[in-house]
Write an enzyme that holds these catalytic residues in place. Structure first.
Site: not given
Ligand SMILES: O=P(O)(O)OC[C@H]1O[C@@H](O)[C@H](O)[C@@H](O)[C@@H]1O
Length: 249
Positions: A14, A16
């Site tokens: 993963d 983030d």
């Molecule tokens: O809005 P993005 O950048 O497409 O990300 C979607 C999700 O990605 C995930 O990695 C995060 O944990 C979430 O908080 C986030 O909402």
């Protein structure tokens, strides 16, 4: 070696919260967005303003999920249903897409201002894994994944990417469904049982378990190791550096 069973041939990371500290930025952007939405709604309806809880509500309803799934899932827990709207709805629109786009504007503003530095322990682990001849992919719900990977300087350490953009193009269900991890294993040419999943989100470890992966490593940066285990992590570490020497918590 590397805290992995011997038959593991690929690692699926993963992004983030596992490779980069951007989970915090996502969380803060969601908090700002949901609180503005809830405050405005409370003023309009006369109902009390109950702020978004960045602990339980974020971890259970939003973290690790695709953007629109996070909006729907949290708001429905508060008994709120919004129309879907269109993908290019402005941030001012009271639609699932509008709220998601508002959050994305808040996220991008911070990422542009501060840039992205990866976790040192994760870079060390990626290098060690590459050295050992184990394949590597990033699997993220985020549509901003490619940009964050590039900004963090991690492109050369990763061989495949399955993110929010790819999921939409290929019709893959988001985490906690295992589809995006399965697609990454497929791109690397390994069976799920030969791959390890690294996740900090409850929805992410659930996806790892649901896909029958050989090892699901929970990465606990916020003190939720028990919950990560309950949702499917085989082991939990606080940082991937713990695995470089083969140790696990
Ligand atoms: O809005 P993005 O950048 O497409 O990300 C979607 C999700 O990605 C995930 O990695 C995060 O944990 C979430 O908080 C986030 O909402």
């Amino acid at each position: 070696m590397l805290g992995l069973p011997e038959d593991i041939r690929a690692c699926l990371f993963d992004l983030d919260g596992v490779l980069t500290p951007t989970a915090k930025v996502h969380k803060a952007a969601w908090e700002e967005t949901f609180n503005a939405f809830l405050r405005e709604r409370a003023e309009r309806t006369g109902e009390p303003f109950v702020p978004f809880d960045t602990g339980r509500e974020y971890n259970v309803y939003v973290d690790g999920k695709a953007r629109a799934d996070g909006v729907r899932s949290f708001l429905s827990s508060r008994g709120i249903t919004l129309p879907e709207g269109e993908p290019d709805d402005p941030g001012s629109a009271d639609t699932v897409n509008g709220v998601g786009n508002r959050k994305n504007e808040a996220l991008m503003a911070v990422l542009r201002e501060r840039g992205v530095e990866p976790y040192e322990g994760s870079v060390a682990y990626l290098r060690a894994v590459r050295q050992a001849g184990v394949r590597r992919a990033v699997v993220s719900a985020s549509a901003n994944c490619a940009e964050v990977v590039r900004a963090a300087g991690l492109e050369e350490l990763l061989e495949a990417r399955v993110d929010g953009v790819v999921a939409r193009q290929e019709g893959l269900r988001g985490k906690p469904h295992p589809d995006t991890f399965l697609a990454a294993a497929d791109k690397l040419g390994v069976q799920p049982g030969e791959a390890a999943v690294f996740e900090d989100a409850l929805a992410g470890v659930e996806a790892g378990r649901a896909g029958g992966f050989g090892l699901v490593v929970g990465v606990d940066r916020v003190g939720q190791s028990e919950a990560l285990r309950e949702h499917g992590a085989h082991i939990v570490v606080r940082d991937l550096a713990e695995l470089v020497d083969g140790a696990s918590a």
